[in-house]
Design a protein around this motif. Sequence first.
Motif, PDB file in Angstrom:
ATOM      1  N   UNK A   4       0.816  -1.190   0.000  1.00 23.70           N
ATOM      2  CA  UNK A   4       0.000   0.000   0.000  1.00 23.70           C
ATOM      3  C   UNK A   4       0.856   1.250   0.000  1.00 23.70           C
ATOM      4  N   UNK A   5       0.233   2.371   0.307  1.00 29.68           N
ATOM      5  CA  UNK A   5       0.907   3.664   0.285  1.00 29.68           C
ATOM      6  C   UNK A   5       1.486   3.954   1.664  1.00 29.68           C
ATOM      7  N   UNK A   9       7.779   7.893   2.049  1.00 32.53           N
ATOM      8  CA  UNK A   9       8.400   7.017   1.064  1.00 32.53           C
ATOM      9  C   UNK A   9       9.493   7.795   0.333  1.00 32.53           C
ATOM     10  N   UNK A  10      10.739   7.466   0.656  1.00 35.45           N
ATOM     11  CA  UNK A  10      11.887   8.096   0.000  1.00 35.45           C
ATOM     12  C   UNK A  10      12.519   7.121  -0.982  1.00 35.45           C
ATOM     13  N   UNK A  11      12.887   7.650  -2.136  1.00 30.41           N
ATOM     14  CA  UNK A  11      13.662   6.880  -3.110  1.00 30.41           C
ATOM     15  C   UNK A  11      14.862   7.731  -3.528  1.00 30.41           C
ATOM     16  N   UNK A  67      10.580  12.279  -2.632  1.00 30.68           N
ATOM     17  CA  UNK A  67       9.980  12.186  -1.301  1.00 30.68           C
ATOM     18  C   UNK A  67       8.471  12.276  -1.472  1.00 30.68           C
ATOM     19  N   UNK A  68       7.802  11.142  -1.198  1.00 31.60           N
ATOM     20  CA  UNK A  68       6.348  11.114  -1.226  1.00 31.60           C
ATOM     21  C   UNK A  68       5.817  11.056   0.203  1.00 31.60           C
ATOM     22  N   UNK A  69       4.914  11.959   0.500  1.00 36.30           N
ATOM     23  CA  UNK A  69       4.239  11.987   1.799  1.00 36.30           C
ATOM     24  C   UNK A  69       2.806  11.555   1.571  1.00 36.30           C
ATOM     25  N   UNK A  70       2.479  10.361   2.066  1.00 36.06           N
ATOM     26  CA  UNK A  70       1.158   9.776   1.847  1.00 36.06           C
ATOM     27  C   UNK A  70       0.812   9.755   0.358  1.00 36.06           C
TER      28      UNK A  70
END
Length: 226
Positions: A4-5, A9-11, A67-70
């Motif tokens: 899921x999300x 979430x860092x890449x 950088x994804x936040x939610x």
Amino acid sequence: MTGGVALIDWHGVARTYPGPPPVAALRPTDLRIERGDYVALTGRSGSGKSTVVNVLGLIDRPTAGTYRLDGRDTRAMTESARTTLRAERIGLVFQAFHLLPQRSAVDNVALGLLYQGVPTRRRLARARSALLRVGLGHRLAAPPDRLSGGERQRVAIARALVAEPDLLLCDEPTGNLDSLTAGTVLDLVEGLHGDGLTIVMITHDPAVAGRAARHMSIVDGRMGAE
């Protein structure tokens, strides 16, 4: 829990400060923090902890990576959108309490909603509720100079909570406190985690880090799990 999300979430996230010479404060890092996690990050002074705080807290942009936040790509946002997202989704608690000296506890907490357009009466009502949540319902009218160090830190935590964030980001929150008071503050943080809040704790103290569910370290800008 995976899949899921993720909340964070860092890449390949990295942060380099321009020189001369350039300083690679955070090396390319992958990081996944799920909702409800309690993660501690330890490292010596100069290891890159403050850079991680600033990037996680949407204060600084990464110079590389995503950088994804939610699920939302924060690096692609305008500065205004990042500021709004930070105010709505991230509660920040620092070693220095950053309270306005001439304002009461409830006024200091209400300031956490100032940039969200919440009417004054609702701001004050939510500030009172936040102070009750951290055990300071009896200190609503007290200015910072009439509060103990532990009480001031709890006011700062209430200010971080008043917007009902998804993430509580704590940067050395016990650094200015004696061991007994620090333990009280950590008990409070653990209680908030028990209520489902996601916590990231930045600390140099192994005993503080040991109370978290997950432990990571950073050395010379390189993060890793322990």
